[in-house]
Design an enzyme around this catalytic site. Sequence first.
Site, PDB file in Angstrom:
ATOM      1  CB  SER B 144      -0.896   0.012   1.244  1.00 40.30           C
ATOM      2  OG  SER B 144      -1.498   1.278   1.390  1.00 40.30           O
ATOM      3  CE1 TYR B 157      -3.758  -1.849   5.706  1.00 40.67           C
ATOM      4  CE2 TYR B 157      -3.101   0.298   4.847  1.00 40.67           C
ATOM      5  CZ  TYR B 157      -3.549  -0.996   4.628  1.00 40.67           C
ATOM      6  OH  TYR B 157      -3.787  -1.424   3.343  1.00 40.67           O
TER       7      TYR B 157
HETATM    8  N1  LIG Z   1      -8.861  -0.830  -0.217  1.00 39.10           N
HETATM    9  C1  LIG Z   1      -7.812  -0.024  -0.225  1.00 39.10           C
HETATM   10  O1  LIG Z   1      -7.918   1.206  -0.219  1.00 39.10           O
HETATM   11  C2  LIG Z   1      -6.437  -0.601  -0.230  1.00 39.10           C
HETATM   12  C3  LIG Z   1      -5.372   0.231  -0.546  1.00 39.10           C
HETATM   13  C4  LIG Z   1      -4.083  -0.275  -0.555  1.00 39.10           C
HETATM   14  C5  LIG Z   1      -3.875  -1.599  -0.255  1.00 39.10           C
HETATM   15  N2  LIG Z   1      -4.920  -2.405   0.056  1.00 39.10           N
HETATM   16  C6  LIG Z   1      -4.616  -3.797   0.398  1.00 39.10           C
HETATM   17  O2  LIG Z   1      -5.182  -4.654  -0.557  1.00 39.10           O
HETATM   18  C7  LIG Z   1      -5.561  -5.889   0.051  1.00 39.10           C
HETATM   19  C8  LIG Z   1      -6.989  -6.225  -0.304  1.00 39.10           C
HETATM   20  O3  LIG Z   1      -7.834  -5.195   0.155  1.00 39.10           O
HETATM   21  P1  LIG Z   1      -9.357  -5.055  -0.255  1.00 39.10           P
HETATM   22  O4  LIG Z   1      -9.573  -3.640  -0.559  1.00 39.10           O
HETATM   23  O5  LIG Z   1      -9.706  -6.074  -1.235  1.00 39.10           O
HETATM   24  O6  LIG Z   1     -10.053  -5.340   1.134  1.00 39.10           O
HETATM   25  P2  LIG Z   1     -11.092  -6.428   1.619  1.00 39.10           P
HETATM   26  O7  LIG Z   1     -12.114  -6.658   0.586  1.00 39.10           O
HETATM   27  O8  LIG Z   1     -11.492  -6.012   2.964  1.00 39.10           O
HETATM   28  O9  LIG Z   1     -10.201  -7.743   1.733  1.00 39.10           O
HETATM   29  C9  LIG Z   1      -9.400  -8.032   2.821  1.00 39.10           C
HETATM   30  C10 LIG Z   1      -9.249  -9.530   2.891  1.00 39.10           C
HETATM   31  O10 LIG Z   1      -8.403  -9.885   3.975  1.00 39.10           O
HETATM   32  C11 LIG Z   1      -8.974 -11.025   4.596  1.00 39.10           C
HETATM   33  N3  LIG Z   1      -8.502 -11.187   5.949  1.00 39.10           N
HETATM   34  C12 LIG Z   1      -8.502 -10.310   6.953  1.00 39.10           C
HETATM   35  N4  LIG Z   1      -7.989 -10.887   8.050  1.00 39.10           N
HETATM   36  C13 LIG Z   1      -7.662 -12.144   7.734  1.00 39.10           C
HETATM   37  C14 LIG Z   1      -7.101 -13.240   8.436  1.00 39.10           C
HETATM   38  N5  LIG Z   1      -6.761 -13.144   9.731  1.00 39.10           N
HETATM   39  N6  LIG Z   1      -6.886 -14.374   7.798  1.00 39.10           N
HETATM   40  C15 LIG Z   1      -7.233 -14.513   6.496  1.00 39.10           C
HETATM   41  N7  LIG Z   1      -7.759 -13.524   5.774  1.00 39.10           N
HETATM   42  C16 LIG Z   1      -7.991 -12.344   6.406  1.00 39.10           C
HETATM   43  C17 LIG Z   1     -10.434 -10.780   4.513  1.00 39.10           C
HETATM   44  O11 LIG Z   1     -11.094 -11.988   4.740  1.00 39.10           O
HETATM   45  P3  LIG Z   1     -12.464 -12.094   5.625  1.00 39.10           P
HETATM   46  O12 LIG Z   1     -13.563 -12.157   4.645  1.00 39.10           O
HETATM   47  O13 LIG Z   1     -12.278 -13.376   6.360  1.00 39.10           O
HETATM   48  O14 LIG Z   1     -12.487 -10.899   6.507  1.00 39.10           O
HETATM   49  C18 LIG Z   1     -10.553 -10.280   3.100  1.00 39.10           C
HETATM   50  O15 LIG Z   1     -10.553 -11.368   2.220  1.00 39.10           O
HETATM   51  C19 LIG Z   1      -5.293  -5.722   1.524  1.00 39.10           C
HETATM   52  O16 LIG Z   1      -4.027  -6.273   1.833  1.00 39.10           O
HETATM   53  C20 LIG Z   1      -5.241  -4.230   1.695  1.00 39.10           C
HETATM   54  O17 LIG Z   1      -4.439  -3.868   2.790  1.00 39.10           O
HETATM   55  C21 LIG Z   1      -6.198  -1.938   0.060  1.00 39.10           C
END
Ligand SMILES: NC(=O)c1ccc[n+]([C@@H]2O[C@H](COP(=O)([O-])OP(=O)(O)OC[C@H]3O[C@@H](n4cnc5c(N)ncnc54)[C@H](OP(=O)(O)O)[C@@H]3O)[C@@H](O)[C@H]2O)c1
Lengths: 461, 251
Positions: B144, B157
């Site tokens: 990120s 974070y």
């Molecule tokens: N959205 C943004 O603005 C953004 C920006 C930069 C980077 N990112 C990164 O991109 C990635 C995906 O983000 P997203 O936007 O797609 O968010 P998201 O839809 O909330 O996805 C997060 C995922 O992490 C899983 N997770 C959380 N805790 C876990 C655990 N203990 N064990 C296994 N799985 C777990 C969640 O599974 P559950 O269904 O079990 O909760 C979900 O599948 C993340 O690493 C995030 O930090 C996001």
Amino acid sequence: MAVLPPAPDTAPAPTPVSGWGRTAPTAARLLRPASYEEAAAALREAAHSGRGAIARGLGRAYGDAAQNAGGAVLDMTGLDRIHEIDAVNGLVVCDAGVSLHKLMQVLLPLGWFVPVTPGTRYVTVGGAISADIHGKNHHVSGSFSRHVRALELLTGDGETRLVTPQDEPELFWATAGGMGLTGVILAATVELLPVRTSLMRVDTERAADLDDLMARLAANDHRYRYSVAWIDLLARGARTGRAVLTRGDHAPLDALGAAARRDPLAFRPGRLPAPPRMIPEGLLTRRTVGAFNEFWYRKARTGSGRLQRLSTFFHPLDGVPDWNRIYGRGGFVQYQFVIGYGHEEALRRIVRRIGAHGCPSFLAVLKRFGDGDPGWLSFPMPGWTLALDIPAAMPGLGALLDELDEEVAAVGGRVYLAKDSRLRPDMLARMYPRLDDFRELRARYDPHGALTSDLARRLAL
Amino acid sequence: MKDAFGAPQTLLLLGGTSEIGLATARRLIARRTRRVYLAGRPSPALEQAAQDLRALGAETMTVAFDALEPDTHEEVLGKVFADGDIDTVLLAFGVLGDQARDEQDPAAAARVAQTNYTGGVSAALVCGTALQHQGHGSLVVLSSVAGERARRSNFIYGSSKAGLDAFAQGLGDALHGCGVHVMVVRPGFVRTRMTEGRREAPMATTADAVAEAVEAGLRRRTEVVWVPAALRPVMAALRLMPRPLFRRLPL
Ligand SMILES: NC(=O)c1ccc[n+]([C@@H]2O[C@H](COP(=O)([O-])OP(=O)(O)OC[C@H]3O[C@@H](n4cnc5c(N)ncnc54)[C@H](OP(=O)(O)O)[C@@H]3O)[C@@H](O)[C@H]2O)c1
Ligand SMILES: Cc1cc2nc3c(=O)[nH]c(=O)nc-3n(C[C@H](O)[C@H](O)[C@H](O)COP(=O)(O)OP(=O)(O)OC[C@H]3O[C@@H](n4cnc5c(N)ncnc54)[C@H](O)[C@@H]3O)c2cc1C
């Protein structure tokens, strides 16, 4: 209880291996057997490792045919002995790692030539059989395996077999075009073509567009042993498919001048310096390549009966070592397909689509094939074959080629595995009807999967 | 195997319900992907995600995986690789946490670090080793921009992503020449449920845009990808900004 000491680790570390197009490199242990016994031992060991082995010649296949991620790749160029030359009947017995370049060097002075040569001399006999390569003489002479009398094949079950089209037609014709997956070819007996000189007598003409080109090729290809057309796919509008045809045969002795006649069989390939290591990205654009094609179309010297060196006629690119580097880090793909006679409309459509997409493609090659040979995965079949190079970095290229596959398969055509790096597995079955037989034969001769390659994994061969 | 354009035939998605992860899976299925493993905490949402991908034509399996239990990673992920080669692993799990609350609750703050960093280290090592054994494959790690320079408003974070980012780069160097490609993806603000209800940052983007960038990165075998690409010079400038000034930015 005594604990056994760990086995000494003599295996070489994995190194990245890629094909001529330099796309999708994967890591494998590169082994260079120096004897048939070493090759057999390497294959045995690879069978136990779980990731198998594949033979590799000079790496001129464009895609992933001679790669084997996580397993072993047997570099066969260490086995390069010519065992026997029958200069009376025109036969050579040699190791599979011998290159066609070396065969030409040795055989031309004796008045013999290889039966089929591709657009480069730097391929091995093993690679020529495994891809069942074709040359400019396909319409007359068929593909390479037609001229192979026998081969010595090390199969996955560890046996070394003498395979001839008479005694073991199944294994022979599965191996011809089998991309190294039926076994490691150790040696072969190849029939040769008698020649009186090392020069070619060539007719060169221009064609104004694709229809003109096809008409000229169809009208009198049969009068030439060798025939090919270089076609400009970047020219748009009425000039789409403008081309230069070069056709000819080995020059007879009386075509040579007095000086040349003193040493009529001398083999003199020329070689230019290699391109620089670092090539700026984006060098090859529609504009720069289009300008090159324009220049080349105009400078072509038309005329008939002109004498040319063998290398100029057959292997113009071999004059520039490592020319594949001009495509930069991203590498390139070659797309080659064949479409049967009677489906010219599909060919025209494909040529239009490539032109409309603006692929910065240097001259493409169009040729008419004659009868196919029985190789189960052999590429040639009667029809038109077109081959073109395209930088892999071109946006949308993957999807475009998928659509062209559809056009090709819809009329019963196929793409060439020796050039492929991107076909879809389900397409393969549509294009090669004997695929199931091939899989069944592999399972029979290689029950433990000692032989495999990236191509085999990608296409579930 | 990947084709000449880096399009994988098999995909392992760690964080099987991640919106970015699933957008990427859909995109890859439209090209070459035929077999998908969704690894995540068992839930109806995970099963639903698998159903959706099956409807697109990909054979899809779910695998119980918890980032917070690194002791199980070797076994759980090992089974996936034992099934057959994985061409691309997408490490997409992560939690944003709640900075204000987590500052008061060190255990909760530690869970953010454990999920994003510790869990990432363990899962990436297991997968990296398996890919090395295969001799091919890509490991895509969702980092990120928040990790590029820790900000007052989300440094818990941000620091976990900084650690993951540095780790992934090192792993990429360690695996260089082994046929394995490690790609670090640094998105800015992405409109997904993770950021739902938060004030949008400038240059906000979508999960589909990240998916597109991942696909292009696989094709070019890129090592670091910014989404949107314009964030790269912006972050380069922010990185060099003097602390007193940076502190006062409304970030
Ligand atoms: N959205 C943004 O603005 C953004 C920006 C930069 C980077 N990112 C990164 O991109 C990635 C995906 O983000 P997203 O936007 O797609 O968010 P998201 O839809 O909330 O996805 C997060 C995922 O992490 C899983 N997770 C959380 N805790 C876990 C655990 N203990 N064990 C296994 N799985 C777990 C969640 O599974 P559950 O269904 O079990 O909760 C979900 O599948 C993340 O690493 C995030 O930090 C996001
Ligand atoms: C500039 C250029 C022009 C070309 N022109 C033509 C052309 O006109 N017509 C044509 O048909 N092809 C053409 N080709 C393709 C080339 O002829 C084939 O790819 C050929 O197979 C390459 O031989 P190689 O020795 O380099 O084999 P590699 O590329 O190393 O391997 C190719 C295949 O052969 C197998 N193989 C190699 N050695 C053995 C062995 N000893 N036993 C078992 N299997 C083995 C490999 O496993 C692999 O599947 C061209 C290629 C280039 C680069």
